[in-house]
Design a protein around this motif. Sequence first.
Motif, PDB file in Angstrom:
ATOM      1  N   LYS A  40       2.293  12.782  -1.490  1.00  4.14           N
ATOM      2  CA  LYS A  40       1.732  12.048  -2.622  1.00  4.14           C
ATOM      3  C   LYS A  40       1.732  10.545  -2.367  1.00  4.14           C
ATOM      4  O   LYS A  40       0.732   9.855  -2.600  1.00  4.14           O
ATOM      5  N   ALA A  41       2.862  10.017  -1.893  1.00  6.59           N
ATOM      6  CA  ALA A  41       2.940   8.577  -1.643  1.00  6.59           C
ATOM      7  C   ALA A  41       2.011   8.172  -0.507  1.00  6.59           C
ATOM      8  O   ALA A  41       1.410   7.093  -0.542  1.00  6.59           O
ATOM      9  N   GLY A  42       1.884   9.023   0.508  1.00  6.68           N
ATOM     10  CA  GLY A  42       0.983   8.717   1.616  1.00  6.68           C
ATOM     11  C   GLY A  42      -0.467   8.632   1.178  1.00  6.68           C
ATOM     12  O   GLY A  42      -1.224   7.770   1.663  1.00  6.68           O
ATOM     13  N   MET A  43      -0.862   9.503   0.263  1.00  7.51           N
ATOM     14  CA  MET A  43      -2.219   9.429  -0.274  1.00  7.51           C
ATOM     15  C   MET A  43      -2.444   8.104  -0.999  1.00  7.51           C
ATOM     16  O   MET A  43      -3.505   7.478  -0.885  1.00  7.51           O
ATOM     17  N   GLY A  44      -1.419   7.663  -1.745  1.00  4.73           N
ATOM     18  CA  GLY A  44      -1.544   6.389  -2.453  1.00  4.73           C
ATOM     19  C   GLY A  44      -1.648   5.211  -1.500  1.00  4.73           C
ATOM     20  O   GLY A  44      -2.433   4.283  -1.732  1.00  4.73           O
ATOM     21  N   VAL A  45      -0.874   5.241  -0.412  1.00  2.00           N
ATOM     22  CA  VAL A  45      -0.916   4.145   0.561  1.00  2.00           C
ATOM     23  C   VAL A  45      -2.281   4.097   1.253  1.00  2.00           C
ATOM     24  O   VAL A  45      -2.852   3.013   1.461  1.00  2.00           O
ATOM     25  N   CYS A  46      -2.814   5.260   1.603  1.00  2.00           N
ATOM     26  CA  CYS A  46      -4.134   5.289   2.247  1.00  2.00           C
ATOM     27  C   CYS A  46      -5.222   4.768   1.313  1.00  2.00           C
ATOM     28  O   CYS A  46      -6.121   4.021   1.725  1.00  2.00           O
ATOM     29  N   GLU A  47      -5.141   5.157   0.043  1.00  2.87           N
ATOM     30  CA  GLU A  47      -6.124   4.671  -0.929  1.00  2.87           C
ATOM     31  C   GLU A  47      -5.964   3.173  -1.161  1.00  2.87           C
ATOM     32  O   GLU A  47      -6.947   2.445  -1.280  1.00  2.87           O
ATOM     33  N   MET A  48      -4.711   2.715  -1.201  1.00  2.00           N
ATOM     34  CA  MET A  48      -4.464   1.300  -1.398  1.00  2.00           C
ATOM     35  C   MET A  48      -4.974   0.474  -0.221  1.00  2.00           C
ATOM     36  O   MET A  48      -5.415  -0.654  -0.384  1.00  2.00           O
ATOM     37  N   ILE A  50      -7.629   0.773   1.359  1.00  2.00           N
ATOM     38  CA  ILE A  50      -9.063   0.489   1.225  1.00  2.00           C
ATOM     39  C   ILE A  50      -9.281  -0.779   0.411  1.00  2.00           C
ATOM     40  O   ILE A  50     -10.160  -1.590   0.708  1.00  2.00           O
ATOM     41  N   ASN A  51      -8.457  -0.967  -0.610  1.00  2.00           N
ATOM     42  CA  ASN A  51      -8.609  -2.127  -1.486  1.00  2.00           C
ATOM     43  C   ASN A  51      -7.885  -3.358  -0.959  1.00  2.00           C
ATOM     44  O   ASN A  51      -8.375  -4.479  -1.098  1.00  2.00           O
ATOM     45  N   TYR A  52      -6.703  -3.147  -0.362  1.00  2.00           N
ATOM     46  CA  TYR A  52      -5.873  -4.284   0.046  1.00  2.00           C
ATOM     47  C   TYR A  52      -5.108  -3.888   1.302  1.00  2.00           C
ATOM     48  O   TYR A  52      -3.957  -3.460   1.240  1.00  2.00           O
ATOM     49  N   ASN A  53      -5.762  -4.013   2.433  1.00  2.00           N
ATOM     50  CA  ASN A  53      -5.158  -3.537   3.678  1.00  2.00           C
ATOM     51  C   ASN A  53      -3.952  -4.346   4.119  1.00  2.00           C
ATOM     52  O   ASN A  53      -3.157  -3.876   4.943  1.00  2.00           O
ATOM     53  N   LYS A  54      -3.763  -5.543   3.587  1.00  2.00           N
ATOM     54  CA  LYS A  54      -2.604  -6.355   3.963  1.00  2.00           C
ATOM     55  C   LYS A  54      -1.297  -5.794   3.421  1.00  2.00           C
ATOM     56  O   LYS A  54      -0.220  -6.161   3.900  1.00  2.00           O
ATOM     57  N   GLY A  55      -1.379  -4.943   2.410  1.00  2.00           N
ATOM     58  CA  GLY A  55      -0.158  -4.444   1.783  1.00  2.00           C
ATOM     59  C   GLY A  55       0.278  -3.075   2.242  1.00  2.00           C
ATOM     60  O   GLY A  55       1.188  -2.496   1.644  1.00  2.00           O
ATOM     61  N   SER A 137      -5.919  -7.151  -5.015  1.00  2.00           N
ATOM     62  CA  SER A 137      -7.296  -7.413  -4.579  1.00  2.00           C
ATOM     63  C   SER A 137      -8.203  -7.835  -5.726  1.00  2.00           C
ATOM     64  O   SER A 137      -9.359  -8.204  -5.494  1.00  2.00           O
ATOM     65  N   GLY A 138      -7.710  -7.762  -6.941  1.00  2.00           N
ATOM     66  CA  GLY A 138      -8.544  -8.081  -8.094  1.00  2.00           C
ATOM     67  C   GLY A 138      -9.646  -7.062  -8.309  1.00  2.00           C
ATOM     68  O   GLY A 138     -10.692  -7.376  -8.879  1.00  2.00           O
ATOM     69  N   ASN A 160      -3.630 -13.193  -8.155  1.00  2.00           N
ATOM     70  CA  ASN A 160      -3.591 -11.735  -8.097  1.00  2.00           C
ATOM     71  C   ASN A 160      -2.392 -11.240  -7.286  1.00  2.00           C
ATOM     72  O   ASN A 160      -1.736 -10.261  -7.656  1.00  2.00           O
ATOM     73  N   THR A 161      -2.116 -11.930  -6.185  1.00  2.00           N
ATOM     74  CA  THR A 161      -0.973 -11.552  -5.356  1.00  2.00           C
ATOM     75  C   THR A 161       0.337 -11.734  -6.096  1.00  2.00           C
ATOM     76  O   THR A 161       1.245 -10.894  -5.998  1.00  2.00           O
ATOM     77  N   GLU A 162       0.453 -12.800  -6.865  1.00  2.00           N
ATOM     78  CA  GLU A 162       1.664 -13.034  -7.646  1.00  2.00           C
ATOM     79  C   GLU A 162       1.863 -11.950  -8.703  1.00  2.00           C
ATOM     80  O   GLU A 162       2.981 -11.448  -8.890  1.00  2.00           O
ATOM     81  N   ASP A 163       0.782 -11.567  -9.379  1.00  2.00           N
ATOM     82  CA  ASP A 163       0.874 -10.495 -10.368  1.00  2.00           C
ATOM     83  C   ASP A 163       1.223  -9.169  -9.706  1.00  2.00           C
ATOM     84  O   ASP A 163       1.988  -8.359 -10.259  1.00  2.00           O
ATOM     85  N   ALA A 164       0.669  -8.927  -8.524  1.00  2.00           N
ATOM     86  CA  ALA A 164       0.955  -7.683  -7.811  1.00  2.00           C
ATOM     87  C   ALA A 164       2.416  -7.615  -7.387  1.00  2.00           C
ATOM     88  O   ALA A 164       3.026  -6.542  -7.409  1.00  2.00           O
ATOM     89  N   ASN A 165       2.997  -8.744  -7.016  1.00  2.00           N
ATOM     90  CA  ASN A 165       4.406  -8.771  -6.621  1.00  2.00           C
ATOM     91  C   ASN A 165       5.318  -8.432  -7.795  1.00  2.00           C
ATOM     92  O   ASN A 165       6.373  -7.810  -7.617  1.00  2.00           O
TER      93      ASN A 165
END
Length: 202
Positions: A40-48, A50-55, A137-138, A160-165
């Motif tokens: 489950k977590a791996g699916m979330g990381v792969c999907e994430m 796509i939107n924000y590859n730096k994280g 990624s906004g 956006n990065t600050e809110d994500a943190n």
Amino acid sequence: MSAVVAGADTCPDYAPVFGYFGAALCAILANWGSAWGTWKAGMGVCEMGINYNKGVIKNIVPIVMAGVLGIYGLIVSVIITQSIAPPNNDQYTTYSLYNGYSHLAAGLCCGLSCLAAGGTIGIIGEVGVTGFGLKASGGKRFWYGMEGGDDGDVGRDSANTEDANKLYVGLLIMLIFSEALALYGLIVALILSQRTYYCEVQ
């Protein structure tokens, strides 16, 4: 008329079955929880990604925490297996039903706790890291604006990065308490596995 053997009701031949069931169920259920959480977590990381590859590397924490659950099951299974005594030289079983029930309870306690923790970590991890990627990624894909951007985009990205943190901190707290569920089961299982009684056949 069959002969009466001392301790036959306390240490029957089938008593080790319960101990081995406890060891097997502990490993199976703990690995099941570990695989469930990793999936489950791996699916979330792969999907994430796509939107924000730096994280991606930063948000791999749920996968690591899910993988630890299998180690809990391995530890308890090894302890239980090492506690199961073979028959003595007279072919009498010294492993008691008391031990069998205790080891079965220990295996189920650790295994089911790891299974519950794995599901919790997986669901929280999937939703949490996906939300982190969208927040950082906004709502844009990572390739948006690769050819250049204005100062306004840079400012928005910083906000956006600050809110994500901030979201990431809450995610870590939820993951820690989810992992604690398995730790509670491990502690109780270790205590149960030390409750032993062996028959002494004269």
